[in-house]
Design a protein around this motif. Structure first.
Motif, short mmCIF file in Angstrom:
data_model
loop_
_atom_site.label_atom_id
_atom_site.label_comp_id
_atom_site.label_asym_id
_atom_site.label_seq_id
_atom_site.Cartn_x
_atom_site.Cartn_y
_atom_site.Cartn_z
N TRP A 2 35.33 45.97 53.06
CA TRP A 2 35.72 44.88 52.19
C TRP A 2 35.28 45.19 50.78
O TRP A 2 34.11 45.12 50.45
CB TRP A 2 35.09 43.57 52.65
N GLN A 3 36.24 45.51 49.92
CA GLN A 3 35.93 45.78 48.53
C GLN A 3 36.78 44.85 47.66
O GLN A 3 37.95 44.61 47.94
CB GLN A 3 36.23 47.23 48.17
N THR A 4 36.17 44.36 46.59
CA THR A 4 36.88 43.45 45.71
C THR A 4 37.11 44.05 44.34
O THR A 4 37.42 43.34 43.40
CB THR A 4 36.08 42.14 45.54
N ASP A 5 36.98 45.36 44.23
CA ASP A 5 37.12 45.98 42.92
C ASP A 5 38.54 46.50 42.64
O ASP A 5 38.73 47.44 41.89
CB ASP A 5 36.10 47.11 42.76
N SER A 6 39.54 45.87 43.22
CA SER A 6 40.92 46.23 42.93
C SER A 6 41.69 44.99 42.49
O SER A 6 41.22 43.86 42.63
CB SER A 6 41.59 46.86 44.16
N ILE A 7 42.88 45.22 41.97
CA ILE A 7 43.72 44.13 41.49
C ILE A 7 44.17 43.21 42.62
O ILE A 7 44.55 42.07 42.39
CB ILE A 7 44.93 44.70 40.70
N TRP A 8 44.08 43.68 43.87
CA TRP A 8 44.49 42.88 45.01
C TRP A 8 43.62 41.64 45.18
O TRP A 8 44.07 40.64 45.75
CB TRP A 8 44.50 43.72 46.29
N PHE A 9 42.39 41.70 44.69
CA PHE A 9 41.53 40.52 44.74
C PHE A 9 42.13 39.39 43.91
O PHE A 9 42.21 38.24 44.36
CB PHE A 9 40.12 40.85 44.26
N GLU A 10 42.57 39.70 42.70
CA GLU A 10 43.19 38.70 41.83
C GLU A 10 44.47 38.16 42.45
O GLU A 10 44.75 36.96 42.39
CB GLU A 10 43.47 39.27 40.45
N ILE A 11 45.25 39.05 43.04
CA ILE A 11 46.50 38.63 43.69
C ILE A 11 46.18 37.67 44.83
O ILE A 11 46.85 36.64 44.99
CB ILE A 11 47.29 39.86 44.19
N ALA A 12 45.14 37.97 45.60
CA ALA A 12 44.76 37.11 46.72
C ALA A 12 44.28 35.75 46.23
O ALA A 12 44.64 34.71 46.81
CB ALA A 12 43.67 37.78 47.56
N VAL A 13 43.50 35.72 45.16
CA VAL A 13 42.99 34.45 44.63
C VAL A 13 44.14 33.57 44.14
O VAL A 13 44.23 32.39 44.48
CB VAL A 13 41.94 34.69 43.52
N VAL A 14 45.02 34.14 43.33
CA VAL A 14 46.15 33.36 42.81
C VAL A 14 47.05 32.90 43.95
O VAL A 14 47.49 31.75 43.98
CB VAL A 14 46.96 34.19 41.77
N SER A 15 47.31 33.77 44.90
CA SER A 15 48.18 33.41 46.03
C SER A 15 47.56 32.31 46.88
O SER A 15 48.26 31.39 47.32
CB SER A 15 48.45 34.64 46.89
N ALA A 16 46.25 32.37 47.08
CA ALA A 16 45.57 31.33 47.85
C ALA A 16 45.64 29.98 47.13
O ALA A 16 45.88 28.94 47.75
CB ALA A 16 44.12 31.71 48.11
N ILE A 17 45.44 30.00 45.82
CA ILE A 17 45.52 28.76 45.04
C ILE A 17 46.92 28.15 45.16
O ILE A 17 47.08 26.95 45.38
CB ILE A 17 45.14 29.00 43.57
N TYR A 18 47.95 28.98 45.02
CA TYR A 18 49.32 28.47 45.12
C TYR A 18 49.66 28.02 46.54
O TYR A 18 50.37 27.04 46.72
CB TYR A 18 50.33 29.50 44.62
N ALA A 19 49.14 28.72 47.55
CA ALA A 19 49.41 28.30 48.93
C ALA A 19 48.81 26.93 49.21
O ALA A 19 49.49 26.04 49.72
CB ALA A 19 48.85 29.34 49.90
N VAL A 20 47.56 26.75 48.85
CA VAL A 20 46.91 25.45 49.06
C VAL A 20 47.60 24.37 48.24
O VAL A 20 47.86 23.26 48.72
CB VAL A 20 45.40 25.54 48.73
#
Length: 111
Positions: A2-20
């Motif tokens: 589990w690494q958060t040092d890629s752009i995929w972390f930002e994509i996951a955060v934005v996607s989670a916010i929009y999903a909720v």
């Protein structure tokens, strides 16, 4: 693993916010075209990704977090005080539809 040092972390955060957000507040966007809702998501995603790439994750997440300020203003002050609409429930529906400039014919019953 589990690494958060890629752009995929930002994509996951934005996607989670929009999903909720879409799960909890979809009823307030019932008449908004799907292309516009998708465009809003993609634009937010691009803004956060560009900011993260060029200015760092802290700036990107700060800007994303600052999006709550206009949300609180509109729903906590503008809608209830200026328009007479409950900012959390969108009632009365007639005023909300007028505010959004949506057609209110769905309120008419077929006789």
């Amino acid at each position: 693993m589990w690494q958060t040092d890629s752009i995929w972390f930002e994509i996951a955060v934005v996607s989670a916010i929009y999903a909720v957000g879409n799960i909890l507040f979809d009823q307030f966007e019932e008449r908004t075209p799907k292309w516009r809702r998708l465009g809003k998501y993609i634009l937010t995603l691009l803004i956060v990704m560009v900011l993260s790439t060029y200015f760092g994750r802290t700036v990107a997440m700060s800007v994303l977090g600052s999006f709550i300020i206009p949300f609180l203003y509109v729903h906590g002050y503008y809608l209830p005080q200026k328009k007479g609409i409950n900012g959390w429930t969108g009632e009365p529906k007639g005023k909300y539809y007028d505010f959004r400039k949506w057609d209110k014919t769905i309120f008419e019953k077929d006789i």
